[in-house]
Design an enzyme around this catalytic site. Structure first.
Site, PDB file in Angstrom:
ATOM      1  N   GLY A   1       4.876   8.323  -8.851  1.00 57.98           N
ATOM      2  CA  GLY A   1       5.161   9.206  -7.996  1.00 57.98           C
ATOM      3  C   GLY A   1       6.593   8.924  -7.216  1.00 57.98           C
ATOM      4  O   GLY A   1       7.517   8.266  -7.841  1.00 57.98           O
TER       5      GLY A   1
ATOM      6  N   ASP B   1      -0.756  -5.032  -1.595  1.00 55.38           N
ATOM      7  CA  ASP B   1      -1.736  -4.203  -0.753  1.00 55.38           C
ATOM      8  C   ASP B   1      -1.215  -4.129   0.594  1.00 55.38           C
ATOM      9  O   ASP B   1      -1.130  -5.076   1.334  1.00 55.38           O
ATOM     10  CB  ASP B   1      -3.133  -4.815  -0.626  1.00 55.38           C
ATOM     11  CG  ASP B   1      -4.246  -3.641   0.141  1.00 55.38           C
ATOM     12  OD1 ASP B   1      -3.420  -3.020   1.068  1.00 55.38           O
ATOM     13  OD2 ASP B   1      -5.225  -4.005   0.208  1.00 55.38           O
TER      14      ASP B   1
ATOM     15  N   ASN C   1       6.875   3.551   1.415  1.00 53.83           N
ATOM     16  CA  ASN C   1       6.181   4.726   0.510  1.00 53.83           C
ATOM     17  C   ASN C   1       4.837   4.921   0.543  1.00 53.83           C
ATOM     18  O   ASN C   1       4.238   5.932   0.474  1.00 53.83           O
ATOM     19  CB  ASN C   1       7.232   4.913  -0.479  1.00 53.83           C
ATOM     20  CG  ASN C   1       6.680   5.882  -1.559  1.00 53.83           C
ATOM     21  OD1 ASN C   1       6.862   7.000  -1.494  1.00 53.83           O
ATOM     22  ND2 ASN C   1       5.727   5.468  -2.518  1.00 53.83           N
TER      23      ASN C   1
ATOM     24  N   TYR D   1      -4.725  12.790   7.989  1.00 53.17           N
ATOM     25  CA  TYR D   1      -3.557  12.444   7.151  1.00 53.17           C
ATOM     26  C   TYR D   1      -2.360  12.961   8.341  1.00 53.17           C
ATOM     27  O   TYR D   1      -1.257  12.151   8.244  1.00 53.17           O
ATOM     28  CB  TYR D   1      -3.430  13.374   6.116  1.00 53.17           C
ATOM     29  CG  TYR D   1      -2.552  13.128   5.258  1.00 53.17           C
ATOM     30  CD1 TYR D   1      -1.968  12.030   4.604  1.00 53.17           C
ATOM     31  CD2 TYR D   1      -1.301  14.167   5.122  1.00 53.17           C
ATOM     32  CE1 TYR D   1      -0.886  11.843   3.677  1.00 53.17           C
ATOM     33  CE2 TYR D   1      -0.124  14.003   4.273  1.00 53.17           C
ATOM     34  CZ  TYR D   1       0.096  12.676   3.558  1.00 53.17           C
ATOM     35  OH  TYR D   1       1.274  12.516   2.936  1.00 53.17           O
TER      36      TYR D   1
ATOM     37  N   LYS E   1       0.890  10.624   9.509  1.00 53.99           N
ATOM     38  CA  LYS E   1       2.243  11.044   9.268  1.00 53.99           C
ATOM     39  C   LYS E   1       3.156  11.375  10.545  1.00 53.99           C
ATOM     40  O   LYS E   1       4.382  11.239  10.864  1.00 53.99           O
ATOM     41  CB  LYS E   1       2.503  12.157   8.178  1.00 53.99           C
ATOM     42  CG  LYS E   1       1.859  11.762   6.780  1.00 53.99           C
ATOM     43  CD  LYS E   1       2.396  10.537   6.327  1.00 53.99           C
ATOM     44  CE  LYS E   1       2.111  10.047   4.951  1.00 53.99           C
ATOM     45  NZ  LYS E   1       2.720   9.035   4.487  1.00 53.99           N
TER      46      LYS E   1
ATOM     47  N   ILE F   1       5.219  17.904  -3.327  1.00 54.23           N
ATOM     48  CA  ILE F   1       5.745  17.306  -4.497  1.00 54.23           C
ATOM     49  C   ILE F   1       4.920  17.073  -5.607  1.00 54.23           C
ATOM     50  O   ILE F   1       3.928  16.340  -5.086  1.00 54.23           O
ATOM     51  CB  ILE F   1       6.365  16.017  -3.958  1.00 54.23           C
ATOM     52  CG1 ILE F   1       7.265  16.349  -2.789  1.00 54.23           C
ATOM     53  CG2 ILE F   1       7.460  15.491  -5.129  1.00 54.23           C
ATOM     54  CD1 ILE F   1       8.436  17.198  -2.799  1.00 54.23           C
TER      55      ILE F   1
ATOM     56  N   THR G   1       3.050  15.008  -7.851  1.00 53.48           N
ATOM     57  CA  THR G   1       2.680  13.436  -8.343  1.00 53.48           C
ATOM     58  C   THR G   1       1.154  13.595  -8.225  1.00 53.48           C
ATOM     59  O   THR G   1       0.652  14.594  -7.984  1.00 53.48           O
ATOM     60  CB  THR G   1       3.226  12.490  -7.021  1.00 53.48           C
ATOM     61  OG1 THR G   1       2.182  12.690  -5.871  1.00 53.48           O
ATOM     62  CG2 THR G   1       4.449  12.766  -6.452  1.00 53.48           C
TER      63      THR G   1
HETATM   64  P1  NAP Z   1       1.070   8.585  -5.339  1.00 54.72           P
HETATM   65  O1  NAP Z   1       1.408   9.518  -6.607  1.00 54.72           O
HETATM   66  O2  NAP Z   1      -0.235   8.681  -5.223  1.00 54.72           O
HETATM   67  O3  NAP Z   1       1.744   7.231  -5.540  1.00 54.72           O
HETATM   68  C1  NAP Z   1       1.456   6.340  -4.464  1.00 54.72           C
HETATM   69  C2  NAP Z   1       1.237   5.080  -4.702  1.00 54.72           C
HETATM   70  O4  NAP Z   1       0.789   4.051  -3.651  1.00 54.72           O
HETATM   71  C3  NAP Z   1       0.216   4.630  -5.831  1.00 54.72           C
HETATM   72  O5  NAP Z   1       0.545   4.001  -6.966  1.00 54.72           O
HETATM   73  C4  NAP Z   1      -1.057   4.226  -4.935  1.00 54.72           C
HETATM   74  O6  NAP Z   1      -1.937   3.414  -5.737  1.00 54.72           O
HETATM   75  C5  NAP Z   1      -0.158   3.423  -4.062  1.00 54.72           C
HETATM   76  N1  NAP Z   1      -1.160   2.630  -2.791  1.00 54.72           N
HETATM   77  C6  NAP Z   1      -2.179   2.947  -2.533  1.00 54.72           C
HETATM   78  N2  NAP Z   1      -2.609   2.426  -1.704  1.00 54.72           N
HETATM   79  C7  NAP Z   1      -1.854   1.346  -1.389  1.00 54.72           C
HETATM   80  C8  NAP Z   1      -1.807   0.172  -0.728  1.00 54.72           C
HETATM   81  N3  NAP Z   1      -2.919  -0.098   0.196  1.00 54.72           N
HETATM   82  N4  NAP Z   1      -0.916  -0.694  -0.987  1.00 54.72           N
HETATM   83  C9  NAP Z   1       0.161  -0.500  -1.899  1.00 54.72           C
HETATM   84  N5  NAP Z   1       0.287   0.542  -2.579  1.00 54.72           N
HETATM   85  C10 NAP Z   1      -0.739   1.559  -2.491  1.00 54.72           C
HETATM   86  O7  NAP Z   1       1.837   9.388  -4.083  1.00 54.72           O
HETATM   87  P2  NAP Z   1       3.034  10.244  -3.827  1.00 54.72           P
HETATM   88  O8  NAP Z   1       2.781  11.557  -4.000  1.00 54.72           O
HETATM   89  O9  NAP Z   1       3.998   9.437  -4.572  1.00 54.72           O
HETATM   90  O10 NAP Z   1       3.158   9.767  -2.293  1.00 54.72           O
HETATM   91  C11 NAP Z   1       4.087   8.678  -1.775  1.00 54.72           C
HETATM   92  C12 NAP Z   1       4.291   8.940  -0.367  1.00 54.72           C
HETATM   93  O11 NAP Z   1       5.082  10.073   0.012  1.00 54.72           O
HETATM   94  C13 NAP Z   1       3.069   8.903   0.426  1.00 54.72           C
HETATM   95  O12 NAP Z   1       3.404   8.091   1.690  1.00 54.72           O
HETATM   96  C14 NAP Z   1       2.527  10.245   0.818  1.00 54.72           C
HETATM   97  O13 NAP Z   1       1.857  10.360   1.940  1.00 54.72           O
HETATM   98  C15 NAP Z   1       4.114  11.011   0.804  1.00 54.72           C
HETATM   99  N6  NAP Z   1       4.113  12.363   0.709  1.00 54.72           N
HETATM  100  C16 NAP Z   1       3.826  12.793  -0.583  1.00 54.72           C
HETATM  101  C17 NAP Z   1       3.960  14.258  -0.564  1.00 54.72           C
HETATM  102  C18 NAP Z   1       3.588  14.946  -2.154  1.00 54.72           C
HETATM  103  O14 NAP Z   1       3.479  16.111  -2.207  1.00 54.72           O
HETATM  104  N7  NAP Z   1       3.492  14.153  -3.038  1.00 54.72           N
HETATM  105  C19 NAP Z   1       4.029  14.901   0.375  1.00 54.72           C
HETATM  106  C20 NAP Z   1       4.511  14.512   1.516  1.00 54.72           C
HETATM  107  C21 NAP Z   1       4.514  13.211   1.743  1.00 54.72           C
HETATM  108  P3  NAP Z   1      -3.269   4.127  -6.151  1.00 54.72           P
HETATM  109  O15 NAP Z   1      -3.202   5.305  -7.242  1.00 54.72           O
HETATM  110  O16 NAP Z   1      -4.345   3.298  -6.215  1.00 54.72           O
HETATM  111  O17 NAP Z   1      -3.630   4.980  -4.724  1.00 54.72           O
END
Ligand code: NAP
Length: 257
Positions: free
Chosen positions: A17, A63, A90, A155, A159, A190, A192
Protein backbone atom coordinates in the site's frame (compact mmCIF):
# COMPACT_ATOMS: atom_id res chain seq x y z
CA UNK A 1 22.68 12.87 -6.71
CA UNK A 2 19.51 11.81 -4.96
CA UNK A 3 17.46 14.17 -2.82
CA UNK A 4 17.92 11.84 0.17
CA UNK A 5 21.48 10.55 -0.28
CA UNK A 6 23.03 9.31 3.00
CA UNK A 7 19.68 9.50 4.84
CA UNK A 8 18.16 6.57 6.70
CA UNK A 9 14.38 6.24 6.69
CA UNK A 10 12.05 4.04 8.72
CA UNK A 11 8.61 3.44 7.25
CA UNK A 12 6.04 1.48 9.27
CA UNK A 13 3.31 -0.65 7.71
CA UNK A 14 5.36 -0.68 4.52
CA UNK A 15 4.87 -4.25 3.31
CA UNK A 16 2.15 -2.96 0.97
CA UNK A 17 0.00 0.00 0.00
CA UNK A 18 0.93 3.59 0.76
CA UNK A 19 3.82 2.62 3.06
CA UNK A 20 5.42 0.49 0.37
CA UNK A 21 5.07 3.28 -2.21
CA UNK A 22 6.62 5.79 0.23
CA UNK A 23 9.54 3.47 0.97
CA UNK A 24 10.18 2.94 -2.74
CA UNK A 25 10.00 6.68 -3.51
CA UNK A 26 12.41 7.55 -0.67
CA UNK A 27 14.78 4.76 -1.74
CA UNK A 28 14.65 6.00 -5.35
CA UNK A 29 16.10 9.31 -4.08
CA UNK A 30 18.98 7.61 -2.30
CA UNK A 31 17.60 6.91 1.18
CA UNK A 32 18.51 3.66 2.91
CA UNK A 33 15.09 2.36 3.85
CA UNK A 34 14.10 0.16 6.77
CA UNK A 35 10.60 -1.11 6.24
CA UNK A 36 8.62 -2.60 9.08
CA UNK A 37 5.23 -4.28 9.15
CA UNK A 38 3.26 -6.81 11.16
CA UNK A 39 3.15 -8.90 7.93
CA UNK A 40 6.44 -10.79 7.97
CA UNK A 41 6.31 -12.66 4.65
CA UNK A 42 5.04 -9.74 2.54
CA UNK A 43 7.49 -7.38 4.24
CA UNK A 44 10.43 -9.66 3.43
CA UNK A 45 9.25 -9.89 -0.20
CA UNK A 46 8.94 -6.11 -0.48
CA UNK A 47 12.47 -5.53 0.87
CA UNK A 48 13.85 -8.20 -1.48
CA UNK A 49 12.08 -6.53 -4.45
CA UNK A 50 13.65 -3.19 -3.51
CA UNK A 51 17.12 -4.73 -3.19
CA UNK A 52 16.66 -6.30 -6.63
CA UNK A 53 16.22 -2.73 -7.96
CA UNK A 54 19.53 -1.73 -6.37
CA UNK A 55 18.10 0.04 -3.32
CA UNK A 56 19.43 -0.41 0.22
CA UNK A 57 16.45 -1.93 2.01
CA UNK A 58 15.94 -4.01 5.14
CA UNK A 59 12.80 -5.47 6.63
CA UNK A 60 12.15 -5.83 10.35
CA UNK A 61 8.91 -7.32 11.62
CA UNK A 62 7.18 -4.85 13.93
CA UNK A 63 3.82 -4.52 15.60
CA UNK A 64 3.58 -0.76 16.16
CA UNK A 65 1.42 -1.30 19.27
CA UNK A 66 4.35 -2.88 21.12
CA UNK A 67 6.54 -0.48 23.10
CA UNK A 68 9.31 -3.09 23.35
CA UNK A 69 9.31 -3.61 19.60
CA UNK A 70 9.65 0.14 18.94
CA UNK A 71 12.76 0.13 21.13
CA UNK A 72 14.24 -2.99 19.54
CA UNK A 73 13.55 -1.79 15.96
CA UNK A 74 15.35 1.49 16.65
CA UNK A 75 18.26 -0.39 18.27
CA UNK A 76 18.43 -2.61 15.15
CA UNK A 77 18.55 0.48 12.91
CA UNK A 78 21.31 1.93 15.06
CA UNK A 79 23.29 -1.30 14.61
CA UNK A 80 22.56 -1.43 10.86
CA UNK A 81 23.10 2.22 9.89
CA UNK A 82 24.13 4.15 13.03
CA UNK A 83 21.53 6.85 12.42
CA UNK A 84 17.91 7.67 11.61
CA UNK A 85 16.85 10.77 9.64
CA UNK A 86 13.28 10.14 8.48
CA UNK A 87 10.35 8.37 10.12
CA UNK A 88 7.09 7.73 8.30
CA UNK A 89 4.41 6.62 10.77
CA UNK A 90 2.19 4.94 8.21
CA UNK A 91 0.85 1.69 9.75
CA UNK A 92 -2.88 1.97 10.27
CA UNK A 93 -6.17 0.13 10.03
CA UNK A 94 -9.70 1.29 9.33
CA UNK A 95 -12.70 -0.40 10.90
CA UNK A 96 -15.76 0.68 8.93
CA UNK A 97 -18.47 0.76 11.59
CA UNK A 98 -20.63 3.41 13.19
CA UNK A 99 -20.34 4.09 16.91
CA UNK A 100 -23.47 1.95 17.40
CA UNK A 101 -21.95 -1.09 15.69
CA UNK A 102 -18.38 -0.91 16.96
CA UNK A 103 -17.35 -3.10 19.91
CA UNK A 104 -14.98 -1.78 22.56
CA UNK A 105 -12.40 -4.38 21.50
CA UNK A 106 -12.47 -3.06 17.91
CA UNK A 107 -12.32 0.52 19.15
CA UNK A 108 -9.29 -0.20 21.33
CA UNK A 109 -7.50 -2.19 18.63
CA UNK A 110 -7.89 0.66 16.13
CA UNK A 111 -6.73 3.23 18.71
CA UNK A 112 -3.71 1.14 19.66
CA UNK A 113 -2.46 0.94 16.04
CA UNK A 114 -3.50 4.35 14.70
CA UNK A 115 -2.84 6.47 17.79
CA UNK A 116 -0.60 4.60 20.28
CA UNK A 117 1.62 3.41 17.41
CA UNK A 118 2.17 6.97 16.18
CA UNK A 119 2.66 8.27 19.73
CA UNK A 120 5.41 5.69 20.40
CA UNK A 121 7.01 6.33 17.02
CA UNK A 122 7.33 10.00 17.94
CA UNK A 123 8.34 9.34 21.55
CA UNK A 124 11.14 6.90 20.70
CA UNK A 125 11.98 7.92 17.12
CA UNK A 126 12.53 11.66 17.62
CA UNK A 127 15.38 11.32 20.17
CA UNK A 128 17.26 9.11 17.71
CA UNK A 129 16.61 11.43 14.74
CA UNK A 130 17.66 14.40 16.89
CA UNK A 131 21.23 13.03 16.97
CA UNK A 132 21.56 13.82 13.23
CA UNK A 133 21.86 17.26 11.65
CA UNK A 134 18.07 17.49 11.49
CA UNK A 135 15.32 15.22 10.35
CA UNK A 136 11.69 14.78 9.46
CA UNK A 137 8.74 12.80 10.78
CA UNK A 138 5.69 12.31 8.58
CA UNK A 139 2.51 10.93 10.14
CA UNK A 140 -0.22 9.41 7.99
CA UNK A 141 -3.51 10.98 8.96
CA UNK A 142 -6.41 11.12 6.48
CA UNK A 143 -9.06 13.34 4.99
CA UNK A 144 -11.04 11.68 7.80
CA UNK A 145 -8.84 13.65 10.21
CA UNK A 146 -10.17 16.90 8.73
CA UNK A 147 -13.90 16.40 8.37
CA UNK A 148 -16.74 14.19 9.58
CA UNK A 149 -16.77 10.61 8.31
CA UNK A 150 -20.04 8.92 9.18
CA UNK A 151 -19.60 5.15 9.31
CA UNK A 152 -15.96 5.67 10.23
CA UNK A 153 -16.37 7.81 13.36
CA UNK A 154 -13.78 6.08 15.55
CA UNK A 155 -11.30 5.96 12.65
CA UNK A 156 -11.86 9.70 12.13
CA UNK A 157 -11.16 10.22 15.83
CA UNK A 158 -7.78 8.49 15.50
CA UNK A 159 -6.85 10.47 12.39
CA UNK A 160 -7.93 13.78 13.94
CA UNK A 161 -5.74 12.82 16.89
CA UNK A 162 -2.76 12.16 14.63
CA UNK A 163 -3.21 15.63 13.09
CA UNK A 164 -3.08 17.50 16.40
CA UNK A 165 -0.44 15.21 17.91
CA UNK A 166 1.78 16.06 14.93
CA UNK A 167 1.29 19.81 15.29
CA UNK A 168 1.80 19.76 19.07
CA UNK A 169 4.95 17.63 18.90
CA UNK A 170 6.33 19.89 16.15
CA UNK A 171 6.09 22.79 18.61
CA UNK A 172 7.49 20.68 21.48
CA UNK A 173 10.55 19.92 19.34
CA UNK A 174 11.06 23.61 18.55
CA UNK A 175 10.69 24.49 22.25
CA UNK A 176 13.33 21.87 23.16
CA UNK A 177 15.70 23.01 20.39
CA UNK A 178 15.28 19.66 18.62
CA UNK A 179 15.81 19.94 14.86
CA UNK A 180 13.15 17.48 13.83
CA UNK A 181 10.16 18.61 11.77
CA UNK A 182 6.81 16.90 12.26
CA UNK A 183 4.02 17.06 9.67
CA UNK A 184 0.90 15.11 8.82
CA UNK A 185 -0.33 13.87 5.45
CA UNK A 186 -4.04 13.57 4.64
CA UNK A 187 -4.83 11.20 1.79
CA UNK A 188 -8.28 11.05 0.22
CA UNK A 189 -9.39 7.77 -1.38
CA UNK A 190 -6.34 5.80 -2.42
CA UNK A 191 -6.51 2.38 -4.04
CA UNK A 192 -4.94 -0.04 -1.56
CA UNK A 193 -5.90 -3.23 0.24
CA UNK A 194 -7.23 -1.21 3.20
CA UNK A 195 -10.56 -0.89 1.35
CA UNK A 196 -10.88 -4.68 0.90
CA UNK A 197 -10.12 -5.12 4.59
CA UNK A 198 -12.90 -2.62 5.37
CA UNK A 199 -15.47 -4.58 3.39
CA UNK A 200 -17.46 -7.54 4.66
CA UNK A 201 -16.09 -10.35 2.55
CA UNK A 202 -19.03 -12.77 2.79
CA UNK A 203 -21.09 -12.98 -0.40
CA UNK A 204 -19.72 -9.75 -1.84
CA UNK A 205 -23.01 -7.94 -1.34
CA UNK A 206 -21.65 -5.63 1.36
CA UNK A 207 -18.15 -5.32 -0.02
CA UNK A 208 -16.77 -1.83 -0.60
CA UNK A 209 -16.24 -1.08 -4.26
CA UNK A 210 -13.51 1.53 -4.00
CA UNK A 211 -13.92 2.76 -7.57
CA UNK A 212 -17.63 3.34 -7.01
CA UNK A 213 -16.84 5.04 -3.71
CA UNK A 214 -14.36 7.38 -5.41
CA UNK A 215 -16.89 8.06 -8.15
CA UNK A 216 -19.39 9.25 -5.57
CA UNK A 217 -17.06 10.98 -3.09
CA UNK A 218 -14.19 12.52 -5.07
CA UNK A 219 -14.74 15.59 -7.26
CA UNK A 220 -14.17 14.35 -10.79
CA UNK A 221 -14.40 10.76 -9.51
CA UNK A 222 -10.62 10.33 -9.54
CA UNK A 223 -9.27 7.46 -7.44
CA UNK A 224 -5.83 8.11 -5.91
CA UNK A 225 -2.74 5.91 -6.21
CA UNK A 226 -0.20 5.16 -3.45
CA UNK A 227 2.44 6.99 -5.50
CA UNK A 228 0.35 10.19 -5.27
CA UNK A 229 0.91 10.09 -1.50
CA UNK A 230 4.53 8.96 -1.77
CA UNK A 231 5.43 12.07 -3.80
CA UNK A 232 4.07 14.28 -1.00
CA UNK A 233 5.90 12.26 1.64
CA UNK A 234 9.15 12.64 -0.32
CA UNK A 235 8.71 16.42 -0.32
CA UNK A 236 8.19 16.43 3.48
CA UNK A 237 11.17 14.11 3.98
CA UNK A 238 13.53 16.23 1.88
CA UNK A 239 15.28 19.52 2.57
CA UNK A 240 12.94 21.21 0.08
CA UNK A 241 10.38 21.32 2.92
CA UNK A 242 12.90 22.82 5.37
CA UNK A 243 10.38 25.54 6.39
CA UNK A 244 7.33 23.23 6.50
CA UNK A 245 6.72 22.20 10.10
CA UNK A 246 3.58 21.44 12.13
CA UNK A 247 1.74 21.52 8.85
CA UNK A 248 -0.78 19.29 7.08
CA UNK A 249 -0.41 18.17 3.49
CA UNK A 250 -3.81 17.31 2.04
CA UNK A 251 -3.68 14.99 -1.00
CA UNK A 252 -7.35 14.31 -1.71
CA UNK A 253 -8.25 15.74 -5.14
CA UNK A 254 -10.44 18.39 -3.48
CA UNK A 255 -12.63 16.06 -1.34
CA UNK A 256 -12.14 18.38 1.62
CA UNK A 257 -11.90 21.62 -0.34
P1 NAP B 1 -2.86 -1.12 3.83
O1 NAP B 1 -2.74 -1.33 2.36
O2 NAP B 1 -3.82 -1.92 4.60
O3 NAP B 1 -1.40 -1.24 4.46
C1 NAP B 1 -1.19 -1.04 5.83
C2 NAP B 1 -0.12 -1.99 6.32
O4 NAP B 1 0.02 -1.78 7.75
C3 NAP B 1 -0.52 -3.46 6.14
O5 NAP B 1 0.59 -4.21 5.71
C4 NAP B 1 -0.96 -3.83 7.53
O6 NAP B 1 -0.92 -5.21 7.81
C5 NAP B 1 0.02 -3.07 8.37
N1 NAP B 1 -0.35 -3.06 9.78
C6 NAP B 1 -1.58 -3.21 10.34
N2 NAP B 1 -1.49 -3.25 11.67
C7 NAP B 1 -0.18 -3.12 11.98
C8 NAP B 1 0.54 -3.09 13.19
N3 NAP B 1 -0.07 -3.24 14.38
N4 NAP B 1 1.88 -2.92 13.16
C9 NAP B 1 2.52 -2.79 11.97
N5 NAP B 1 1.90 -2.85 10.78
C10 NAP B 1 0.56 -3.00 10.78
O7 NAP B 1 -3.26 0.43 4.13
P2 NAP B 1 -2.96 1.79 3.30
O8 NAP B 1 -4.17 2.14 2.55
O9 NAP B 1 -1.66 1.66 2.62
O10 NAP B 1 -2.87 2.82 4.52
C11 NAP B 1 -1.66 3.32 5.05
C12 NAP B 1 -2.00 4.50 5.94
O11 NAP B 1 -2.68 5.52 5.19
C13 NAP B 1 -2.93 4.15 7.12
O12 NAP B 1 -2.52 4.87 8.27
C14 NAP B 1 -4.29 4.65 6.62
O13 NAP B 1 -5.15 4.96 7.69
C15 NAP B 1 -3.89 5.88 5.83
N6 NAP B 1 -4.88 6.27 4.83
C16 NAP B 1 -5.20 5.46 3.78
C17 NAP B 1 -6.16 5.88 2.86
C18 NAP B 1 -6.56 5.05 1.68
O14 NAP B 1 -7.53 5.42 0.98
N7 NAP B 1 -5.89 3.93 1.39
C19 NAP B 1 -6.78 7.12 3.02
C20 NAP B 1 -6.43 7.92 4.09
C21 NAP B 1 -5.47 7.50 5.00
P3 NAP B 1 -2.32 -6.07 7.77
O15 NAP B 1 -2.59 -6.32 6.33
O16 NAP B 1 -2.00 -7.29 8.55
O17 NAP B 1 -3.38 -5.20 8.42
Amino acid sequence: MGRLDNRVALITGAAMGIGRACAERLASEGAKVVITDIEDHTGQETAAAFRAKGYTANFIQQDVTSEGQWQSVLADIDRLHGRLDILVNNAGIAIRKSIFEMTMDEYQLQNSINLDGVFMGLKYGIPMIAKTEGGSVINLSSVAGLKASPGLSAYAMTKGGVRLLSKSVAKECIAEGIKVRVNSVHPGIIQTAIWDKMGVPTDGENQVDVEQLANNAVPGGLLGKPTDIADGVLFLASDESRYVNGSELVIDHAISA
